[in-house]
Design a protein around this motif. Structure first.
Motif, PDB file in Angstrom:
ATOM      1  N   SER A 193       0.835  -1.200   0.000  1.00  0.00           N
ATOM      2  CA  SER A 193       0.000   0.000   0.000  1.00  0.00           C
ATOM      3  C   SER A 193       0.869   1.248   0.000  1.00  0.00           C
ATOM      4  O   SER A 193       2.063   1.212   0.339  1.00  0.00           O
ATOM      5  CB  SER A 193      -0.911   0.016   1.231  1.00  0.00           C
ATOM      6  N   HIS A 194       0.269   2.359  -0.383  1.00  0.00           N
ATOM      7  CA  HIS A 194       0.984   3.642  -0.324  1.00  0.00           C
ATOM      8  C   HIS A 194       1.401   3.946   1.105  1.00  0.00           C
ATOM      9  O   HIS A 194       2.508   4.453   1.347  1.00  0.00           O
ATOM     10  CB  HIS A 194       0.091   4.763  -0.874  1.00  0.00           C
ATOM     11  N   ARG A 195       0.533   3.650   2.060  1.00  0.00           N
ATOM     12  CA  ARG A 195       0.852   3.925   3.462  1.00  0.00           C
ATOM     13  C   ARG A 195       2.073   3.125   3.912  1.00  0.00           C
ATOM     14  O   ARG A 195       2.987   3.666   4.544  1.00  0.00           O
ATOM     15  CB  ARG A 195      -0.367   3.584   4.323  1.00  0.00           C
ATOM     16  N   HIS A 197       4.433   1.823   2.070  1.00  0.00           N
ATOM     17  CA  HIS A 197       5.621   2.323   1.363  1.00  0.00           C
ATOM     18  C   HIS A 197       6.184   3.559   2.052  1.00  0.00           C
ATOM     19  O   HIS A 197       7.399   3.659   2.290  1.00  0.00           O
ATOM     20  CB  HIS A 197       5.275   2.645  -0.095  1.00  0.00           C
ATOM     21  N   HIS A 198       5.322   4.519   2.374  1.00  0.00           N
ATOM     22  CA  HIS A 198       5.788   5.759   3.008  1.00  0.00           C
ATOM     23  C   HIS A 198       6.326   5.495   4.408  1.00  0.00           C
ATOM     24  O   HIS A 198       7.309   6.132   4.830  1.00  0.00           O
ATOM     25  CB  HIS A 198       4.661   6.785   3.035  1.00  0.00           C
ATOM     26  N   ALA A 226       4.918   1.117  -3.888  1.00  0.00           N
ATOM     27  CA  ALA A 226       3.483   0.846  -3.804  1.00  0.00           C
ATOM     28  C   ALA A 226       3.055   0.066  -5.033  1.00  0.00           C
ATOM     29  O   ALA A 226       3.425   0.392  -6.157  1.00  0.00           O
ATOM     30  CB  ALA A 226       2.710   2.149  -3.694  1.00  0.00           C
ATOM     31  N   ASP A 602      -5.299   2.887   4.081  1.00  0.00           N
ATOM     32  CA  ASP A 602      -4.497   2.349   2.992  1.00  0.00           C
ATOM     33  C   ASP A 602      -5.352   2.201   1.748  1.00  0.00           C
ATOM     34  O   ASP A 602      -6.523   1.861   1.813  1.00  0.00           O
ATOM     35  CB  ASP A 602      -3.956   0.960   3.345  1.00  0.00           C
ATOM     36  N   THR A 603      -4.733   2.433   0.591  1.00  0.00           N
ATOM     37  CA  THR A 603      -5.315   1.989  -0.667  1.00  0.00           C
ATOM     38  C   THR A 603      -4.567   0.747  -1.086  1.00  0.00           C
ATOM     39  O   THR A 603      -3.558   0.379  -0.507  1.00  0.00           O
ATOM     40  CB  THR A 603      -5.221   3.067  -1.764  1.00  0.00           C
ATOM     41  N   GLY A 605      -2.650   0.087  -3.390  1.00  0.00           N
ATOM     42  CA  GLY A 605      -1.258   0.252  -3.765  1.00  0.00           C
ATOM     43  C   GLY A 605      -1.020   0.512  -5.233  1.00  0.00           C
ATOM     44  O   GLY A 605       0.113   0.621  -5.677  1.00  0.00           O
ATOM     45  N   ASP A 607      -0.853   2.835  -8.459  1.00  0.00           N
ATOM     46  CA  ASP A 607      -0.738   4.264  -8.789  1.00  0.00           C
ATOM     47  C   ASP A 607      -1.699   4.635  -9.907  1.00  0.00           C
ATOM     48  O   ASP A 607      -2.065   3.808 -10.718  1.00  0.00           O
ATOM     49  CB  ASP A 607       0.688   4.601  -9.208  1.00  0.00           C
TER      50      ASP A 607
END
Length: 607
Positions: A193-195, A197-198, A226, A602-603, A605, A607
């Motif tokens: 997920s983007h979360r 990854h960050h 992501a 979270d999404t 992932g 893009d």
């Protein structure tokens, strides 16, 4: 246990998964188990951020769409609220490892239609530690980063034992079938997920550990992008044992031996955890704190959680003040309301820092935690709130009742690494469960359970929630000092709300956010219940927290006029990110309404 009148009548309609809404037909009866069907990626993604829609007859909200989908499938198969929570929580161990996992702990509130029960799975200190755990050889406290990334930080995990006890009491579906989805996803892989990854990018030092680097980083030591597929064979193997043996698979045998070896074998600061500590851990049932507030009864977790007591103190103090003509302006809290909110939180947290800790080691003032919530006491505290900020020396703990021992004011320490799930099932049963691994990614120690496979689960850093110093400079002890077998104080606050007159369940909610949980939930309860905002709007209100004399406003959340007005009242104001993870289920006239916080969600992932 807190008893309530018979549950509300239920109608049929839709169900919510995370914040993705799906039509669900009614079920005639529950099955003994269910078969998990992995969803297509197109069924998740950005749809998981939709919120505020009505859904019946059951619902679940979590911080990740895959966890929400699993919970939804359990509910659709006739599972109970606790069944859905178990299955979703184990998926979070895979997809949300920075905040939650089988190596951590948590608190769970359950309503079965008549009774509210509180299950305590908080980590505990090993038998071999004492109050000098986080002191160096010169008698000085370790820094938090050093302490948190060590064997000393690891508490005896309790999350699995807590889920197991609650499931035995209130589960409908077979335990093994609830573990199966997490096994499938760990073996087949999930998109980063983007979360996540960050969070990995913000903790690049994780790559210094070879096993962690192999799981979460590329060959160039960059965090997995992501959308990349994350598999975890070791976690899948451990979960297979848990499906067969329950929590004993973690607390005894090869998995326990591996856990102890990781803790005791830390190269710089080894911990003292033993096999006996793991084998003898008990998930405790505690008496829930159900507090009348306006027309509702708000039930939350007692100590060792400080969250619910602090939240209800804040709400009680605000209720004692004369009503503001307009607490909201252009959809945001006004400076006048924010000032009162901040001052009430400072007074409540002063009481927390002096009085609240594990009740097995500390007696409450006057012999009962309710003394901190007595009307006369809160009125006396509210009388301190004026038009200007109280000086720091005016914000001390109050005197709610006699104490057998003198306690010092504990220093402020950071809390991180939490996630929350709320569930309401078709029978009207409800769960609010908040879990944690301590700091983000816990103690930064990955255990493969002795499987020899790549991957594994992260060990918690829960013991860093204790006071690092045992006493103040005068030698007066802190309530939250380290002791063998003790559970560290926490701000986790899973919450259930009821109508005081009818006894009907109104809402299940909670949030991540560490020490800021108190601020996030108090504001959300006011917005949801007092101001009657819908869940999505209540969650979306910009945040405010106070810490160590500073008032932090959520970046881009308030106009300059609000910041200036707070400064004129004497507050030192800054702006910055305030990443909550609020999850709210609210029963309205048309059924259940769900909302999931976009700040901490979270999404899938892509893009």
């Amino acid at each position: 246990m807190e008893r309530h009148p018979p549950p509300f009548r239920r109608r049929l309609g839709q169900a919510v998964l995370g914040t993705l809404l799906v039509l669900i037909p009614p079920l005639s009866q529950a099955e003994s188990s269910f078969e998990y069907q992995r969803p297509d990626a197109s069924d998740l993604g950005d749809q998981a951020r939709l919120s505020g829609e009505a859904a019946e007859p059951f619902a679940i909200v979590t911080p990740h769409p895959l966890a929400s989908d699993v919970g939804h499938q359990v509910l659709a198969a006739g599972g109970s609220a606790i069944d859905a929570a178990v299955a979703a929580q184990l998926v979070l161990a895979l997809v949300h490892p920075q905040s939650s996992g089988i190596g951590g702990g948590g608190f769970l509130m359950h309503f079965d239609g008549e009774q509210v029960r509180a299950f305590d799975g908080r980590e505990s200190a090993p038998a071999g530690v004492d109050e000098t755990l986080f002191m160096d050889g010169e008698g000085k406290p370790l820094t938090l980063p050093v302490a948190a990334s060590s064997g000393r930080a690891v508490g005896v995990p309790g999350m699995l034992r807590m889920l197991e006890v609650a499931h035995k009491a209130h589960g409908r579906l077979a335990w093994a079938s609830l573990v199966a989805p997490a096994i499938t996803l760990a073996e087949q892989g999930v998109p980063v997920s983007h979360r996540l990854h960050h969070e990995l990018a913000a903790a690049a030092e994780l790559a210094d550990d070879g096993a962690v680097a192999a799981l979460y980083f590329t060959e160039d030591d960059d965090p997995l992008p992501a959308g990349n597929t994350l598999t975890n064979p070791a976690l899948a193997a451990i979960l297979r044992l848990i499906a067969e043996q329950g929590s004993s698979a973690l607390h005894t045998g090869a998995v326990a031996e591996d856990l102890v070896a990781r803790v005791q074998g830390h190269p710089e600061l080894p911990g003292a955890m033993s096999l006996e500590d793991l084998a003898t851990y008990v998930a405790k049932e505690r008496e829930p704190l159900c507090v009348p507030w306006r027309r509702w009864r708000v039930c939350g977790f007692p100590p060792p959680s400080s969250g619910h007591l602090s939240i209800m103190q804040m709400l009680g103090m605000l209720a004692e003040l004369s009503p503001l003509e307009a607490p909201l302006e252009k959809g945001r809290p006004t400076a006048a309301w924010l000032h009162r909110f901040v001052e009430a939180s400072r007074l409540a947290l002063a009481d927390r820092n002096r009085y609240i800790a594990d009740p097995g080691f500390v007696d409450p003032p006057g012999g009962d935690w309710s003394t901190l919530l007595a009307d006369d006491y809160l009125a006396s505290r509210a009388d301190l709130i004026g038009e200007q900020r109280l000086d720091d020396d005016q914000v001390g703990a109050g005197n709610p009742g006699a104490l057998d021992s003198a306690w010092a004011m504990s220093p402020v320490q950071a809390e991180h690494g939490t996630s929350h799930i709320s569930v309401i099932d078709a029978a009207g049963q409800a769960v609010a469960v908040t879990t944690s691994v301590g700091q983000s990614f816990g103690a930064r120690l990955l255990a493969d359970g002795g499987t020899g496979k790549p991957g594994g689960y992260l060990l918690n850093s829960g013991l860093t929630d204790f006071s690092f110093r045992p006493a103040d400079q005068q030698g007066t002890p802190f309530t939250n000092r380290v002791a063998a077998g003790k559970r560290p104080r926490s701000s986790m606050s899973p919450t259930l709300v009821f109508d005081r007159e009818s006894g009907d369940l109104v809402a299940s909610l909670g949030t991540s956010g560490g020490a800021a949980i108190v601020h996030y939930l108090a504001k959300t309860l006011v917005a949801l219940l007092d101001w009657q905002l819908d869940p999505a709007t209540a969650i979306g209100l910009p945040h405010v927290v106070t810490r160590e004399g500073l008032v932090r406003l959520e970046a881009d959340g308030y106009p300059e006029a609000v910041r200036s007005a707070l400064a004129e009242r004497g507050h030192d104001v800054e702006t910055g990110a305030l990443t909550s993870g609020l999850q709210v289920l609210r029963r309205g006239n048309d059924g259940l309404v769900a909302a999931s916080d976009p700040r901490g969600g979270d999404t899938a992932g892509e893009d």
